[in-house]
Design an enzyme around this catalytic site. Structure first.
Site, PDB file in Angstrom:
ATOM      1  N   LEU B 238       0.820  -1.218   0.000  1.00 26.51           N
ATOM      2  CA  LEU B 238       0.000   0.000   0.000  1.00 26.51           C
ATOM      3  C   LEU B 238       0.852   1.265   0.000  1.00 26.51           C
ATOM      4  O   LEU B 238       0.662   2.167   0.840  1.00 26.51           O
ATOM      5  CB  LEU B 238      -0.972   0.001   1.178  1.00 26.51           C
ATOM      6  CG  LEU B 238      -2.071  -1.077   1.135  1.00 26.51           C
ATOM      7  CD1 LEU B 238      -2.916  -1.033   2.396  1.00 26.51           C
ATOM      8  CD2 LEU B 238      -2.965  -0.891  -0.085  1.00 26.51           C
ATOM      9  N   TYR B 484       4.974  13.056   8.039  1.00 32.55           N
ATOM     10  CA  TYR B 484       6.197  12.284   7.798  1.00 32.55           C
ATOM     11  C   TYR B 484       7.284  12.878   8.674  1.00 32.55           C
ATOM     12  O   TYR B 484       7.672  14.032   8.511  1.00 32.55           O
ATOM     13  CB  TYR B 484       6.555  12.401   6.312  1.00 32.55           C
ATOM     14  CG  TYR B 484       7.546  11.366   5.836  1.00 32.55           C
ATOM     15  CD1 TYR B 484       7.105  10.146   5.345  1.00 32.55           C
ATOM     16  CD2 TYR B 484       8.914  11.607   5.857  1.00 32.55           C
ATOM     17  CE1 TYR B 484       7.998   9.187   4.895  1.00 32.55           C
ATOM     18  CE2 TYR B 484       9.819  10.648   5.403  1.00 32.55           C
ATOM     19  CZ  TYR B 484       9.351   9.446   4.922  1.00 32.55           C
ATOM     20  OH  TYR B 484      10.228   8.491   4.474  1.00 32.55           O
TER      21      TYR B 484
END
Lengths: 564, 564
Positions: B238, B484
Site C-alpha cells: 500500500l 512524515y
C-alpha cells in the site's frame, strides 16, 4: 399511428388505499405520479405492435388489503425477548408490516404483490432505537439461530429484502436516522445508517444553519432511488449516484463504518489513507447484510456550489462516436463531469419523443446536419465543482465532442433530464397496470468490451420478444463505464418473466459484463456469483461469512450467493 | 558555528566491494551517492551539539564479506524438489544471496548489517520464471510447511523481508518483470509483479514506440524508493507516490490482481466499478505476502503530458497557515495538485539551508515580509493533467495561499526538490558512517487531529534526545493528510534504537495517528496492529489468513501482526 396514442389510457391517479398490496408495490410517495407521455406510449405501442384496445387495465392492480396466513415461526418467548429489547411499541407482527418490510421493488416483487400474494416474509418487524438495540437483537438471534435482516429504504431491485426463513427484520429508518457528528475540518459527516437520502442532503446543503458551518455541503450521491434509499443502504449494496462520475460511487464516499455482527461490534478507523494491511472498511462494503448490521457510518462530503453547475448536451451521428467521445472525456485528465450520460440509438429515439423534440424544426436541423433517427445518439451532462474547474470541464467536453462529430444541443435536454431524474420509476405501475412490463438490468464494462456486451444483450432480448430495449451509459471511469438496459415488453407471469430475465443476466455475463455495476447482488444475482467470480473468490467471501456469521442468520437465503 | 561545517567529513565515495555487507546496506546504485550538503550538516551539528571532531567515521562500515553460519533447514530432498521446479540456475543458497534477499532498508536492518551480522535469513533463494513456477513452489511449501516469502525491490523499511523461520524467498524481479498486455482503450497495463518502477514508467512514457499507442502514458506512482521498488511491491504494501494527491495511492491504481495462494490461484476481474459484494481485489491489497504471492496485476495508466506541468512554491508565516492552505486546496473542488508538500518549521529551516536560500537577499526579503526563521513554513507543489486543468489548479492554489498569508516563492524550491526527489536516501549511509542516525516514521491524520499528532510526536522525540526532527505532509486528501517525521540523532545500538523508535510509534498512535500511511506494517508495526485496529478487526484479518494460508507458511513471523 399517432391516432392510437391520442386516446390516453386511464391512468390511476389516486393514492392506493393504506394497507393494500398496491400501497407496497407503488413507487415513492402515495400521491406521487408520473404518467407516461403520449410520445413515450406511442413508441411502446409501435414497437410492441399494440393497439389502443390492447392497453387496457388488467385485473391485477394489487388493490386488495394485505392478508396472508404465513405463520409466525418465532415463539412467544422470542417475541417477549425482542419486545424487551426494543419496547412493545417498536415491534410489529401484523400481516401488513411483515409483507411491507419483506418486499423490494424488483419486477418480480411487483408481479407477486399485484396478485395479492406474499411468500417470504419476516416473522416480526422491529424498529431498533439505537445501536445497543441492534447489538442485543443480533446477539439474541445469533444465540437462537433466528434469521435477521435489515430494511433500509426498501428500494432493492435484487430481492435483497425477502424474508427467507422468517425471523426478524430490523427497520433502520424509524429511529436510527440521526446525525452523530458533522465535522467540517475533515469534510465528513457521521450518521446512523437509517437516515434517508433527502434528509441527509438537506442537512448538508444547509450546513451553515444546521451545524454552524462555513460552507454549504453535498453528499454527492443521487441514485435514481435517492428519495427512497438510506445512506447505509447505499454502502452495503454498493450503489452509484447520477453524479458519480465526479463524486464517486458509494464505495468511494464512505470513510468508515460501524457494524454489529454476530461475533461482535466494531468501528473502522477514519484515516484518509493507510497502509495497515487489508482494510476491513472495504471488506464490509457491499456485504448486503450478510456479515452484520451497519449501524453508523462516516461519509465524505463536498462543498455545495450549485451556482457553478454547467450543463451540456450533444448529438452524435452514431453510437460509436458517442462512446468514443465519452471515453475521451473520461481519459482526458481535465476532471470529470458530475453527470455524463450517453443513450444508444433506441433510447435516443425515445428521448427525442419524450422531450418533444422529434418532428420540430430542431429535429429538422439535426437531420440536415447528418444526425439521422435510427443512427443518432444523445449525450447529456453537467459539470460541477469550483467555478473555473466546471467551466474548463464544459469547455474541454465540447472540444472532445466536436472532434468526435458531435453537435451542441444547448443545455435543454440535460435540464429536462435533470428535472425529472427521480420521477421515472413512477411510470412503472402505470405501464404494469395496462399490461406492459418495464424492467432494467445493468452491468459494468471495460471500454474495449462495451460494444460486444451492448450488441450481445440487445440481440438476446430482440431475438426473443418484441420489446423496446433502451440502453445508456451513465457512470464513467477512465477504465470503462456501465451499461444500463431498460426493456419494455408485454406483461408476463412471474415464472415466464424470471426465466427471461435470468437469461438476460446470463447474456450479460457471457458477453463479459459484470453481474452488476450498482444494483447489487441480492438473491437475484446470488446464484450466478460463483460462476462470475470463480470458486476461489467465492471461497474468500464464504470464509468471511463463516467468520462473522457462523450460524448463518444474517440475511440468509442466497444473498451474495453465500448459501442456499 | 559555520567554521565547523567548513571541514567536510571524508564521505565514502567508492562503490562497496561486491559480496560485502555494505553492498547490501547501501542505498540504490553501487556508484550512486548524495553526500550531505555543508548547510544540512551545519544544522545537524548545531542541533545535536557536535563538533567536527565528533564527525569521525566509526568502525562499523559493513565492509566485511557476507559470511554466516546459519544452517540451511531445508533437506536435500527439498532442495532437489525446488531445483526441479525452477532449474538449478534459478536457485541459490550461498551466504550472500540468503542475506541480501532477507534484508530491507529499515534503520534496524542497516544497524545490523553494518556490524556484519545476519539473523533471520532464508534457507534458499529462488528466481521463479513465471507464475507456474510460483504455483509449484507455493504448493510444495504448503505441503511441506516450509516458510515462503517474496522479495520485490528490497526497499522495505518495516522488516517485511526478514527470513523468519528460514524457508524460501522468491525473487520476483529476475524473470517476472514482463508486460503481459498494454490496453490503450482501457488505459491499463498488465504486468508481472516483479517489474521495477523505472522500467515500468519508461515503457509507459514511450508507449507510442513500445506499444504503438496514440498517446504517451505515466503510471503516476513515484515513491521515494521508485528506482528500487517493484510494481507488485507498491500494491502489497500500500505505497504512496510523490504525485499521489492527483494520481492516487497504489491502493487506487490497481484494477485487478492475480495471486497464487496455498489454497489456489485466482485473478480478480477488471471492471472499473462493480456492486458484486465485497471486492477480493481490495482484500488482497496490503496483504504483504501473508495471503499468497502476487504474480501479476493490471494497473491504471494516465496520459503523460509533462508539457503541462506547472510548479509553485509558497512561504507561510507559520505552520498553522500552511496547514490551513493545504486543507483549503484539498477541499477546494478545483482538482488536486499532483505534488503538494508542506514543511514544518524545523524542516523549513533545514530546507532553506539545503537549497542555499538562507542568508541570501531572497531570505532578507522574506524576513521583511514577516516570514521569520523559526516560524515560517514552506509549501511546494506541482499541477499536472490537461493544460487548462493544470493552469486552473495553479491559479486556485495561488488564490488559497494568498488568502492564508502565503507569499509566492517562484518555482525554484519546487524544482530543486523535484530534481533530487529520489536521491535523499543516499545520504543515510554517509550520516551513519560518521555516527549520525537518520530515520523516518510516518502516519495518517485527519485534518482535525493533525496538530495534536505533530506536537505530541515532536515533544516525545525532543524530550528524550537532542535530535533534529523535521516533519512534512506530502499526500493530501479532502479528509486529511499524512505526517512524515524525519529524525536525526547520534547513532545508537540496535536495542537502544529499537526501544526509542517503538516509543515514537506508540506516541504516534496514542495521539491518534494511524500506524502507517504508506510504509506498511511488516514486522515492525505488526505487534501494534491489534491495539490499533482492535481485536474484532484483527480477527477478520486472521480469518482471512486461516483461509488462504492454513499452515502459516506465507511470510510468517509477525508480518501484519498475524502470528508470532
Amino acid at each position: 399511428m399517432s391516432k392510437q396514442a391520442e386516446k390516453t389510457p386511464e391512468w390511476i391517479s389516486t393514492p392506493p388505499k393504506p394497507g393494500t398490496y398496491r400501497s407496497i408495490l407503488k413507487w415513492g410517495a402515495p400521491d406521487g405520479f408520473k404518467h407516461p407521455s403520449a410520445g413515450f406510449l406511442k413508441v411502446i405501442q409501435q414497437t410492441l405492435g399494440l393497439s389502443d384496445a390492447d392497453l387496457k387495465r388488467g385485473p391485477d392492480t394489487g388493490d386488495q388489503p394485505v392478508k396472508h396466513d404465513i405463520p409466525c415461526r418465532l415463539s412467544s418467548d422470542d417475541m417477549a425477548a425482542l419486545a424487551a429489547i426494543v419496547g412493545e411499541q417498536n415491534i410489529a407482527t401484523d400481516d401488513y408490516s411483515r409483507v411491507l418490510h419483506s418486499s423490494g421493488k424488483a419486477m418480480e416483487d411487483l408481479i407477486q404483490l399485484r396478485t395479492g400474494r406474499a411468500e417470504h416474509v419476516a416473522d416480526c418487524v422491529v424498529h431498533p432505537r439505537d445501536k445497543k438495540d441492534v447489538a442485543a437483537i443480533v446477539a439474541y438471534c445469533h444465540q437462537k439461530k433466528v434469521p435477521a435482516r435489515v430494511y433500509g429504504g426498501g428500494s432493492s431491485v435484487t430481492l435483497g429484502l425477502d424474508g427467507v426463513g422468517g425471523g426478524v427484520t430490523l427497520v433502520m429508518g424509524t429511529h436510527m436516522n440521526r446525525v452523530i457528528e458533522f465535522n467540517e475540518a475533515n469534510q465528513t459527516i457521521t450518521v446512523e445508517a437509517g437516515i434517508m437520502g433527502p434528509a441527509y442532503e438537506e442537512l448538508l446543503n444547509n450546513a451553515p444553519d444546521r451545524f454552524g458551518a462555513s460552507h454549504r455541503y453535498t453528499g454527492g450521491h443521487f441514485p435514481q432511488s435517492f428519495e427512497y434509499s438510506s445512506v447505509g443502504g447505499w454502502v452495503v449494496t454498493l450503489g452509484s449516484g447520477q453524479l458519480s462520475s465526479y463524486y464517486g460511487d458509494a464505495y468511494d464516499l464512505v470513510v468508515s463504518q460501524e457494524y454489529v455482527t454476530p461475533v461482535g461490534s466494531f468501528k473502522t478507523l477514519d484515516y484518509p489513507g493507510t497502509a495497515t494491511g487489508p482494510k476491513v472498511n472495504d471488506i464490509m462494503k457491499g456485504s448486503e447484510g450478510c456479515f452484520g448490521v451497519l449501524v453508523g457510518l462516516t461519509m465524505k462530503v463536498f462543498r455545495y456550489m450549485p451556482e457553478n453547475t454547467r450543463r451540456f448536451s450533444y448529438m452524435f451521428p452514431d453510437w460509436e462516436s458517442a462512446v468514443k467521445a465519452a471515453r475521451n472525456i473520461s481519459q482526458g485528465e481535465f476532471g470529470m463531469p458530475s453527470v455524463l450520460r450517453i443513450s444508444d440509438v433506441e433510447e435516443t429515439d425515445v428521448a427525442m419523443n419524450m422531450y418533444g423534440i422529434a418532428g420540430t424544426p430542431a429535429d429538422t436541423f439535426l437531420r440536415l446536419r447528418g444526425m439521422k433517427p435510427g443512427r443518432r445518439c444523445l449525450m447529456l451532462g453537467q459539470a460541477d465543482g469550483e467555478k473555473g474547474f466546471a467551466a474548463n470541464v464544459k469547455k474541454k467536453v465540447g472540444r472532445v465532442c466536436r472532434a468526435c462529430g458531435g453537435i451542441y444541443l444547448t443545455t435543454y435536454p440535460a435540464s429536462k433530464w435533470f428535472a425529472s431524474r427521480f420521477k421515472d420509476p413512477y411510470m412503472r405501475e402505470d405501464l404494469n397496470d395496462i399490461g406492459i412490463l418495464i424492467d432494467t438490468l445493468e452491468t459494468s464494462v471495460t471500454w474495449d468490451n462495451l460494444h460486444h456486451v451492448h450488441q450481445g444483450v440487445r440481440k438476446y432480448i430482440k431475438d426473443r420478444v418484441r420489446a423496446v430495449c433502451m440502453t445508456h451509459s451513465s457512470h464513467f471511469y477512465a477504465q470503462g463505464t456501465n451499461l444500463y438496459f431498460i426493456f419494455i415488453m408485454p406483461m408476463a407471469g412471474a415464472e415466464e418473466f424470471r426465466t427471461f430475465q435470468r437469461g438476460i443476466i446470463d447474456a450479460i455475463v457471457e458477453h463479459g459484463g459484470s453481474l452488476s455495476h450498482h444494483h447489487g447482488v441480492g438473491r437475484m444475482m446470488g446464484p450466478k456469483m460463483e460462476r462470475h467470480l470463480g470458486a476461489e473468490q467465492m471461497e474468500v467471501l464464504r470464509a468471511l461469512k463463516r467468520h462473522f456469521d457462523p450460524h448463518n442468520i444474517m440475511n440468509p437465503g442466497g444473498t451474495l450467493g453465500l448459501d442456499g
